[in-house]
Design a protein around this motif. Structure first.
Motif, PDB file in Angstrom:
ATOM      1  N   LYS A  77     -34.677  72.693 -72.977  1.00 32.63           N
ATOM      2  CA  LYS A  77     -34.998  73.011 -71.583  1.00 32.63           C
ATOM      3  C   LYS A  77     -35.504  71.794 -70.814  1.00 32.63           C
ATOM      4  CE  LYS A  77     -37.316  76.280 -68.593  1.00 32.63           C
ATOM      5  NZ  LYS A  77     -38.339  77.304 -68.458  1.00 32.63           N
ATOM      6  N   GLU A  78     -36.301  70.950 -71.448  1.00 32.79           N
ATOM      7  CA  GLU A  78     -36.826  69.770 -70.760  1.00 32.79           C
ATOM      8  C   GLU A  78     -35.727  68.765 -70.411  1.00 32.79           C
ATOM      9  OE1 GLU A  78     -40.207  67.916 -72.530  1.00 32.79           O
ATOM     10  OE2 GLU A  78     -41.328  69.788 -72.635  1.00 32.79           O
ATOM     11  N   LYS A  79     -34.633  68.774 -71.151  1.00 32.71           N
ATOM     12  CA  LYS A  79     -33.506  67.878 -70.875  1.00 32.71           C
ATOM     13  C   LYS A  79     -32.505  68.513 -69.915  1.00 32.71           C
ATOM     14  CE  LYS A  79     -33.573  66.639 -75.631  1.00 32.71           C
ATOM     15  NZ  LYS A  79     -32.756  66.606 -76.829  1.00 32.71           N
ATOM     16  N   SER A  80     -32.712  69.786 -69.619  1.00 26.71           N
ATOM     17  CA  SER A  80     -31.806  70.511 -68.726  1.00 26.71           C
ATOM     18  C   SER A  80     -32.276  70.361 -67.288  1.00 26.71           C
ATOM     19  CB  SER A  80     -31.768  71.992 -69.122  1.00 26.71           C
ATOM     20  OG  SER A  80     -31.323  72.124 -70.447  1.00 26.71           O
ATOM     21  N   LEU A  81     -31.368  70.618 -66.368  1.00 22.27           N
ATOM     22  CA  LEU A  81     -31.672  70.480 -64.950  1.00 22.27           C
ATOM     23  C   LEU A  81     -31.539  71.828 -64.257  1.00 22.27           C
ATOM     24  CD1 LEU A  81     -32.197  68.609 -62.497  1.00 22.27           C
ATOM     25  CD2 LEU A  81     -29.706  68.467 -62.262  1.00 22.27           C
ATOM     26  N   ARG A  82     -32.627  72.264 -63.639  1.00 33.52           N
ATOM     27  CA  ARG A  82     -32.578  73.520 -62.885  1.00 33.52           C
ATOM     28  C   ARG A  82     -31.867  73.279 -61.559  1.00 33.52           C
ATOM     29  NH1 ARG A  82     -37.899  76.956 -61.765  1.00 33.52           N
ATOM     30  NH2 ARG A  82     -37.651  76.626 -59.548  1.00 33.52           N
ATOM     31  N   ILE A  83     -30.774  74.014 -61.363  1.00 32.76           N
ATOM     32  CA  ILE A  83     -29.951  73.878 -60.160  1.00 32.76           C
ATOM     33  C   ILE A  83     -30.476  74.762 -59.035  1.00 32.76           C
ATOM     34  CG2 ILE A  83     -27.644  74.288 -59.212  1.00 32.76           C
ATOM     35  CD1 ILE A  83     -27.856  71.816 -60.958  1.00 32.76           C
ATOM     36  N   GLY A  84     -30.894  75.980 -59.367  1.00 34.74           N
ATOM     37  CA  GLY A  84     -31.391  76.870 -58.326  1.00 34.74           C
ATOM     38  C   GLY A  84     -31.490  78.301 -58.799  1.00 34.74           C
ATOM     39  N   ASP A  85     -31.739  79.183 -57.839  1.00 36.50           N
ATOM     40  CA  ASP A  85     -31.903  80.605 -58.108  1.00 36.50           C
ATOM     41  C   ASP A  85     -30.553  81.306 -58.153  1.00 36.50           C
ATOM     42  OD1 ASP A  85     -34.650  80.239 -57.962  1.00 36.50           O
ATOM     43  OD2 ASP A  85     -34.735  80.767 -55.842  1.00 36.50           O
ATOM     44  N   VAL A  86     -30.488  82.335 -58.980  1.00 37.28           N
ATOM     45  CA  VAL A  86     -29.343  83.242 -58.994  1.00 37.28           C
ATOM     46  C   VAL A  86     -29.872  84.564 -58.447  1.00 37.28           C
ATOM     47  CG1 VAL A  86     -27.663  84.464 -60.415  1.00 37.28           C
ATOM     48  CG2 VAL A  86     -28.288  82.104 -60.980  1.00 37.28           C
ATOM     49  N   LYS A  87     -29.402  84.935 -57.260  1.00 36.83           N
ATOM     50  CA  LYS A  87     -29.946  86.112 -56.575  1.00 36.83           C
ATOM     51  C   LYS A  87     -28.988  87.287 -56.522  1.00 36.83           C
ATOM     52  CE  LYS A  87     -32.972  83.327 -53.750  1.00 36.83           C
ATOM     53  NZ  LYS A  87     -33.350  82.929 -52.405  1.00 36.83           N
ATOM     54  N   GLY A  88     -27.826  87.150 -57.144  1.00 33.79           N
ATOM     55  CA  GLY A  88     -26.860  88.236 -57.163  1.00 33.79           C
ATOM     56  C   GLY A  88     -26.343  88.431 -58.572  1.00 33.79           C
TER      57      GLY A  88
END
Length: 155
Positions: A107-118
């Motif tokens: 997880k620390e090497k991963s990049l959060r792109i954004g929210d999934v709202k659907g």
């Protein structure tokens, strides 16, 4: 005895209300699916493709995803379905993972792109300066409860 029964029935009703609220609220406020033509546009320009599958080790009756994922340098699109839930996040991961423990390890090497709202597909913008070639998978993660939802290897 009657008071005990009344107390227990109120506690059970209260807990059931909270559980249903946690499950149903995201469904009630979910964004609708993107227009099919918008997903098709991303698909046509996709550098990479992947697939969310329901048979992953970390998926279960309440946590799953299915459908196709399309990755371009500027957008990530999903055509399919996700199990409903709160606080879903889309990550780019350096390696494909198929369960919670495997994702937590990277997880620390991963990049959060954004929210999934659907839960019936989405299109998410890739932030400026992010190189999708540096990653090989997309992961849907429930941040609030620390639950693996699904992942797709695209490279």
């Amino acid at each position: 005895m009657r008071r005990l029964f009344l107390l227990l029935s109120h506690i059970v009703t209260f807990v059931a209300g909270i559980v249903l609220g946690i499950y149903l609220l995201p469904v009630l406020v979910a964004e609708s699916a993107p227009p099919p033509t918008a997903v098709l546009d991303v698909e046509r320009s996709a550098s990479f493709r992947g697939e969310f599958r329901t048979d992953l080790k970390g998926s279960d009756l309440l946590h799953w995803g299915e459908g196709e994922v399309f990755v371009t340098p500027r957008q990530i699109a999903h055509r399919g379905r996700l199990s409903p839930g709160p606080d879903y996040k889309l990550y780019l991961a350096p390696d494909f993972v198929d369960d919670e423990a495997s994702f937590l390890a990277i997880k620390e090497k991963s990049l959060r792109i954004g929210d999934v709202k659907g839960f019936s597909g989405f299109i998410a913008p890739v932030p400026e300066g992010v190189d999708v070639n540096a990653y090989s998978a997309v992961v849907i993660w429930c941040e609030r409860f620390g639950k693996f939802i699904s992942a797709a290897k695209y490279r």
